[in-house]
Write an enzyme that holds these catalytic residues in place. Structure first.
Site, PDB file in Angstrom:
ATOM      1  N   SER A  88      70.232  40.373  48.082  1.00 49.46           N
ATOM      2  CA  SER A  88      70.800  39.905  46.816  1.00 49.46           C
ATOM      3  C   SER A  88      69.743  39.540  45.778  1.00 49.46           C
ATOM      4  CB  SER A  88      71.665  38.670  47.088  1.00 49.46           C
ATOM      5  OG  SER A  88      70.942  37.757  47.887  1.00 49.46           O
ATOM      6  N   THR A 190      72.350  34.700  44.582  1.00 47.32           N
ATOM      7  CA  THR A 190      71.186  34.436  43.737  1.00 47.32           C
ATOM      8  C   THR A 190      70.354  33.285  44.289  1.00 47.32           C
ATOM      9  OG1 THR A 190      72.356  35.152  41.800  1.00 47.32           O
ATOM     10  CG2 THR A 190      70.611  33.542  41.430  1.00 47.32           C
ATOM     11  N   THR A 208      67.912  37.421  40.750  1.00 42.82           N
ATOM     12  CA  THR A 208      69.024  38.045  41.477  1.00 42.82           C
ATOM     13  C   THR A 208      69.059  39.553  41.269  1.00 42.82           C
ATOM     14  OG1 THR A 208      71.413  37.847  41.841  1.00 42.82           O
ATOM     15  CG2 THR A 208      70.695  37.895  39.572  1.00 42.82           C
ATOM     16  N   ARG A 218      75.583  46.310  33.954  1.00 43.08           N
ATOM     17  CA  ARG A 218      76.138  44.943  34.017  1.00 43.08           C
ATOM     18  C   ARG A 218      75.021  43.911  34.188  1.00 43.08           C
ATOM     19  NH1 ARG A 218      76.056  40.371  37.673  1.00 43.08           N
ATOM     20  NH2 ARG A 218      77.970  39.226  37.391  1.00 43.08           N
ATOM     21  N   GLY A 220      74.570  39.652  34.620  1.00 42.58           N
ATOM     22  CA  GLY A 220      75.332  38.426  34.886  1.00 42.58           C
ATOM     23  C   GLY A 220      74.755  37.220  34.164  1.00 42.58           C
ATOM     24  N   ASP A 221      74.986  36.071  34.739  1.00 44.23           N
ATOM     25  CA  ASP A 221      74.537  34.818  34.133  1.00 44.23           C
ATOM     26  C   ASP A 221      73.068  34.515  34.405  1.00 44.23           C
ATOM     27  OD1 ASP A 221      75.272  34.587  36.880  1.00 44.23           O
ATOM     28  OD2 ASP A 221      75.074  32.412  36.723  1.00 44.23           O
ATOM     29  N   THR A 241      75.034  29.735  40.817  1.00 37.54           N
ATOM     30  CA  THR A 241      75.183  30.900  41.679  1.00 37.54           C
ATOM     31  C   THR A 241      76.659  31.266  41.718  1.00 37.54           C
ATOM     32  OG1 THR A 241      74.738  31.774  43.890  1.00 37.54           O
ATOM     33  CG2 THR A 241      75.388  29.476  43.769  1.00 37.54           C
ATOM     34  N   GLY A 242      76.919  32.488  42.126  1.00 33.20           N
ATOM     35  CA  GLY A 242      78.313  32.923  42.215  1.00 33.20           C
ATOM     36  C   GLY A 242      78.673  33.899  41.107  1.00 33.20           C
TER      37      GLY A 242
HETATM   38  C1  SD4 Z   1      75.490  37.280  39.047  1.00 35.57           C
HETATM   39  N1  SD4 Z   1      75.367  34.919  39.440  1.00 35.57           N
HETATM   40  O1  SD4 Z   1      74.838  38.285  38.790  1.00 35.57           O
HETATM   41  C2  SD4 Z   1      74.837  36.190  39.845  1.00 35.57           C
HETATM   42  C3  SD4 Z   1      75.031  36.459  41.274  1.00 35.57           C
HETATM   43  C4  SD4 Z   1      74.866  35.267  42.146  1.00 35.57           C
HETATM   44  O2  SD4 Z   1      74.957  34.183  44.105  1.00 35.57           O
HETATM   45  O3  SD4 Z   1      74.681  34.194  41.771  1.00 35.57           O
HETATM   46  N2  SD4 Z   1      74.968  35.277  43.359  1.00 35.57           N
HETATM   47  O4  SD4 Z   1      76.669  37.136  38.730  1.00 35.57           O
END
Ligand code: SD4
Length: 328
Positions: A88, A190, A208, A218, A220-221, A241-242
């Protein structure tokens, strides 16, 4: 496909972890807002998920010698980026749905300086590219091809980040090509890491490969300052995370720091930020989690679903802590 390793007590012991506890059991994990009499704990480092243990150890080597938090956070998360077994982050990360490993990372120091790269391919340590963006350019964020060119011009090596294992998993996924995240095994873990050094300066890093098998392009955050990470040296820091889309919609890490500014403890601030997502977005069948620390070295975490944990290291503690959750 299942990547989350629920490390049991004996494995934790073999890793040199003194104990694993829930949030309420850690004396350094303050549930109440700071009081003037509260003990100051520093240096201290916290980071997301079990891979945080190895990241914290590396960060600790720097912090315990009086090193700077900004160096500790960068070097700490690099350990996870370098590990091809971690699917990841960095090399070995699961690719997007077209088979490209695309990485996101950001870093922020005690002066409010920050650097970020998004949609970066072929470079296994995006956190160090983000650090270079911070240190050596007038910009905050470089993306895609431009970020790659910048990395190559600064001596980073181009490599194939798609390991045999990640390729195999991607090929298995392509047979059905379904995208349905499963809570805590959403194919994304992440590493977000926050440190306070001996001097009391706070920095953070977040890196990440994002959601596995995501749409090409794409982001993410995690590379977005305020969403995946935020630090204000007067107050504290937070990282997320998430499911990145949910965190982006509330600028979650900025929110956690602002809530601490209003007097909430790290734990209370993480909880309120999670509740903001739950209330505003009116759905909860995904996982998000925040961790935070404040200027006194108090830390906290909160998530939507049980299963999120974080690693903590200080002078006499090395712990995995289960975050409290909205869903019981
Ligand atoms: C994302 N927040 O790309 C990241 C992925 C992540 O635990 O946090 N994973 O959306």
């Amino acid at each position: 496909m299942k990547r989350r390793k629920f490390i049991n007590q004996s494995i934790l012991a073999s890793l040199g972890v003194f104990s694993s506890c829930n949030a309420a059991e850690s004396s350094e994990h303050q549930n109440k807002a700071s009081t003037p009499a509260e003990k100051i704990i520093r240096p201290l480092v916290i980071s997301t998920w079990e891979h945080g243990l190895q990241a914290n150890d590396r960060a600790w080597e720097i912090l315990s010698k009086g090193g700077k938090a900004i160096d500790a956070v960068e070097q700490g998360v690099r350990i996870v980026e370098d590990d091809p077994e971690i699917t990841s982050v960095g090399i070995g990360g699961f690719p997007d749905r077209d088979g490209n490993v695309t990485l996101d990372a950001c870093i922020m120091d005690e002066k409010g300086n920050c650097g970020s790269v998004s949609f970066l391919q072929h470079i296994k340590n995006p956190i160090s590219v983000a650090r270079k963006v911070m240190d050596e350019t007038p910009h905050v964020m470089l993306s895609g091809e431009g970020a790659l060119q910048f990395a190559l011009a600064n001596g980073f090596k181009k490599e194939n980040l798609l390991t045999a294992n990640a390729k195999k998993e991607w090929e298995a996924w392509k047979k059905e090509a379904k995208y349905k995240p499963i809570i805590n095994i959403e194919n994304h873990d992440t590493i977000g890491l926050l440190a306070i050094d001996k001097k009391g300066d706070i920095s953070g890093a977040c890196t990440t490969s994002g959601l596995a098998f995501k749409l090409h392009g794409r982001v993410g955050d995690s590379p977005v300052i305020g969403a995946g990470l935020f630090v204000d040296n007067e107050i504290g820091g937070a990282t997320a995370t998430g499911m990145g889309e949910a965190v982006l919609k509330t600028l979650g890490s900025f929110l956690v720091v602002e809530l601490m500014r209003q007097g909430l403890s790290p734990q209370e601030a993480c909880k309120e930020a999670v509740m903001r997502v739950v209330r505003k977005q009116k759905y909860k069948d995904f996982q998000i989690g925040f961790i935070a620390l404040n200027k006194k070295g108090a830390s906290g975490a909160f998530c939507i679903h049980p299963g999120f944990n974080f690693a903590l290291k200080s002078e006499n503690r090395k712990l995995m802590i289960d975050a409290e959750s909205y869903v019981s």
